[in-house]
Write a protein that holds these residues in place. Sequence first.
Motif, PDB file in Angstrom:
ATOM      1  N   PRO A 138      54.562 -18.147  33.601  1.00 39.53           N
ATOM      2  CA  PRO A 138      56.179 -17.353  33.333  1.00 39.53           C
ATOM      3  C   PRO A 138      55.915 -16.246  32.594  1.00 39.53           C
ATOM      4  O   PRO A 138      57.055 -15.775  32.274  1.00 39.53           O
ATOM      5  CB  PRO A 138      56.647 -18.669  32.202  1.00 39.53           C
ATOM      6  N   LEU A 139      54.875 -15.844  32.358  1.00 39.79           N
ATOM      7  CA  LEU A 139      54.785 -14.466  31.583  1.00 39.79           C
ATOM      8  C   LEU A 139      54.306 -13.272  32.395  1.00 39.79           C
ATOM      9  O   LEU A 139      53.766 -13.403  33.424  1.00 39.79           O
ATOM     10  CB  LEU A 139      53.600 -14.605  30.395  1.00 39.79           C
ATOM     11  N   ALA A 140      54.812 -12.162  31.773  1.00 37.23           N
ATOM     12  CA  ALA A 140      54.481 -10.880  32.407  1.00 37.23           C
ATOM     13  C   ALA A 140      53.917  -9.981  31.359  1.00 37.23           C
ATOM     14  O   ALA A 140      54.304  -9.636  30.533  1.00 37.23           O
ATOM     15  CB  ALA A 140      55.692 -10.026  33.086  1.00 37.23           C
ATOM     16  N   PHE A 141      52.444  -9.672  31.522  1.00 37.34           N
ATOM     17  CA  PHE A 141      51.847  -8.874  30.453  1.00 37.34           C
ATOM     18  C   PHE A 141      52.072  -7.376  30.795  1.00 37.34           C
ATOM     19  O   PHE A 141      51.759  -6.986  32.129  1.00 37.34           O
ATOM     20  CB  PHE A 141      50.344  -9.262  30.462  1.00 37.34           C
ATOM     21  N   CYS A 142      52.481  -6.619  29.946  1.00 36.91           N
ATOM     22  CA  CYS A 142      52.796  -5.154  30.161  1.00 36.91           C
ATOM     23  C   CYS A 142      51.988  -4.396  29.057  1.00 36.91           C
ATOM     24  O   CYS A 142      51.963  -5.019  28.008  1.00 36.91           O
ATOM     25  CB  CYS A 142      54.039  -5.019  30.129  1.00 36.91           C
ATOM     26  N   HIS A 143      52.036  -2.906  29.406  1.00 33.58           N
ATOM     27  CA  HIS A 143      51.566  -2.146  28.214  1.00 33.58           C
ATOM     28  C   HIS A 143      52.951  -1.528  27.674  1.00 33.58           C
ATOM     29  O   HIS A 143      53.310  -1.790  26.357  1.00 33.58           O
ATOM     30  CB  HIS A 143      50.576  -0.992  28.815  1.00 33.58           C
ATOM     31  N   HIS A 144      53.874  -1.012  28.449  1.00 31.38           N
ATOM     32  CA  HIS A 144      55.090  -0.428  28.079  1.00 31.38           C
ATOM     33  C   HIS A 144      56.148  -1.475  27.676  1.00 31.38           C
ATOM     34  O   HIS A 144      56.336  -2.273  28.424  1.00 31.38           O
ATOM     35  CB  HIS A 144      55.732   0.773  28.857  1.00 31.38           C
ATOM     36  N   PRO A 145      56.952  -1.273  26.815  1.00 31.29           N
ATOM     37  CA  PRO A 145      58.156  -2.116  26.522  1.00 31.29           C
ATOM     38  C   PRO A 145      58.668  -2.039  27.850  1.00 31.29           C
ATOM     39  O   PRO A 145      59.440  -1.048  28.149  1.00 31.29           O
ATOM     40  CB  PRO A 145      58.678  -1.507  25.231  1.00 31.29           C
ATOM     41  N   ILE A 154      55.376  -9.595  27.672  1.00 32.43           N
ATOM     42  CA  ILE A 154      54.481  -9.503  26.666  1.00 32.43           C
ATOM     43  C   ILE A 154      54.001  -8.116  26.429  1.00 32.43           C
ATOM     44  O   ILE A 154      53.143  -7.595  27.335  1.00 32.43           O
ATOM     45  CB  ILE A 154      53.399 -10.532  26.335  1.00 32.43           C
ATOM     46  N   VAL A 155      54.419  -7.378  25.594  1.00 28.98           N
ATOM     47  CA  VAL A 155      54.306  -5.717  25.617  1.00 28.98           C
ATOM     48  C   VAL A 155      53.405  -5.234  24.550  1.00 28.98           C
ATOM     49  O   VAL A 155      53.194  -5.860  23.372  1.00 28.98           O
ATOM     50  CB  VAL A 155      55.370  -5.070  25.842  1.00 28.98           C
ATOM     51  N   GLY A 156      53.146  -3.937  24.478  1.00 26.63           N
ATOM     52  CA  GLY A 156      52.446  -3.340  23.473  1.00 26.63           C
ATOM     53  C   GLY A 156      53.153  -1.827  23.156  1.00 26.63           C
ATOM     54  O   GLY A 156      54.087  -1.702  23.153  1.00 26.63           O
ATOM     55  N   HIS A 157      52.294  -0.884  22.900  1.00 31.90           N
ATOM     56  CA  HIS A 157      52.303   0.409  23.115  1.00 31.90           C
ATOM     57  C   HIS A 157      52.723   1.147  22.042  1.00 31.90           C
ATOM     58  O   HIS A 157      52.457   2.141  21.426  1.00 31.90           O
ATOM     59  CB  HIS A 157      53.237   0.907  24.373  1.00 31.90           C
ATOM     60  N   LEU A 158      54.040   0.559  21.332  1.00 32.34           N
ATOM     61  CA  LEU A 158      54.455   1.188  20.215  1.00 32.34           C
ATOM     62  C   LEU A 158      53.833   1.126  18.743  1.00 32.34           C
ATOM     63  O   LEU A 158      54.029   1.896  17.981  1.00 32.34           O
ATOM     64  CB  LEU A 158      55.842   0.745  20.030  1.00 32.34           C
ATOM     65  N   HIS A 159      52.875   0.113  18.725  1.00 30.45           N
ATOM     66  CA  HIS A 159      52.384  -0.043  17.421  1.00 30.45           C
ATOM     67  C   HIS A 159      53.213  -0.664  16.469  1.00 30.45           C
ATOM     68  O   HIS A 159      53.186   0.217  15.204  1.00 30.45           O
ATOM     69  CB  HIS A 159      51.403   1.074  16.882  1.00 30.45           C
ATOM     70  N   PRO A 160      54.013  -1.452  16.479  1.00 29.79           N
ATOM     71  CA  PRO A 160      55.185  -1.622  15.429  1.00 29.79           C
ATOM     72  C   PRO A 160      54.669  -2.093  14.155  1.00 29.79           C
ATOM     73  O   PRO A 160      53.751  -2.762  13.852  1.00 29.79           O
ATOM     74  CB  PRO A 160      55.988  -2.800  16.320  1.00 29.79           C
ATOM     75  N   VAL A 161      55.314  -1.429  13.302  1.00 27.46           N
ATOM     76  CA  VAL A 161      55.178  -1.815  11.654  1.00 27.46           C
ATOM     77  C   VAL A 161      56.449  -1.956  11.077  1.00 27.46           C
ATOM     78  O   VAL A 161      57.483  -1.398  11.643  1.00 27.46           O
ATOM     79  CB  VAL A 161      54.348  -0.692  10.967  1.00 27.46           C
ATOM     80  N   TYR A 162      56.557  -2.694   9.828  1.00 26.04           N
ATOM     81  CA  TYR A 162      57.790  -2.710   9.122  1.00 26.04           C
ATOM     82  C   TYR A 162      57.666  -2.235   7.712  1.00 26.04           C
ATOM     83  O   TYR A 162      56.412  -2.552   7.178  1.00 26.04           O
ATOM     84  CB  TYR A 162      58.277  -4.308   9.307  1.00 26.04           C
ATOM     85  N   ARG A 163      58.380  -1.800   7.098  1.00 21.23           N
ATOM     86  CA  ARG A 163      58.423  -1.182   5.714  1.00 21.23           C
ATOM     87  C   ARG A 163      59.129  -2.196   4.973  1.00 21.23           C
ATOM     88  O   ARG A 163      60.410  -2.186   5.048  1.00 21.23           O
ATOM     89  CB  ARG A 163      58.980   0.289   5.612  1.00 21.23           C
TER      90      ARG A 163
END
Length: 218
Positions: A138-145, A154-163
Amino acid sequence: MNDYPSFDAAGATLTMLPERALLWRERAMLVLADVHFGKAAAFRAGGIPVPHGTTRDNLELIDVLVQRHAARHVVFLGDFLHARAGRAAATLQALAQWRSRNAGLSLTLVRGNHDRHAGDPPAELAMHLVDEPWRVGPLAFCHHPQTVAGAFAIVGHLHPVYRLAAAGDTLRLPCFVVDGSWAMLPAFGAFTGGYRVQAEPGQRIFLAADDCVLPLPG
């Protein structure tokens, strides 16, 4: 084993790990985003002094996670190698030695934007190379959102952080962002920086701390 938070992704139960990785226990699969092997070497090649040892540290952490969670398959969500300038002999040798110690481990790379510039990993790493979206169950693995019809992305690319801010102090922590049809992983690499995010309506943010994953209230 620590009880880390999980979320449902179209019927797949995915567990968020404090080491900035995702575990699909049913498939014995470990998912990592944005390792950027060779980034420090690329900076040094450009005359910028940065620390040594990031490749070794990242590989040692992967070893720990594979052993701890009995993973048989590691999926890299793009940006495996940072740049052509980062394909230093020491970096490639460390990767080859790591692969020889993990010959039975399945490796898949979903190509990202840095992979297009850096080139595919050396053939001796025996990686399965695919383009996004790469669908498994049921999953699609991607780099870009992105959203993928009929699948949970399931994505990456942005390196999310929270302040976080309190009493005049601030702290930036890598985080997972979970939406109704996709989830974004923080960067796994130890030398990658981050992009500050805020929760949009319908999204949940989970902070990856030293030894736990904390849901952001609200």
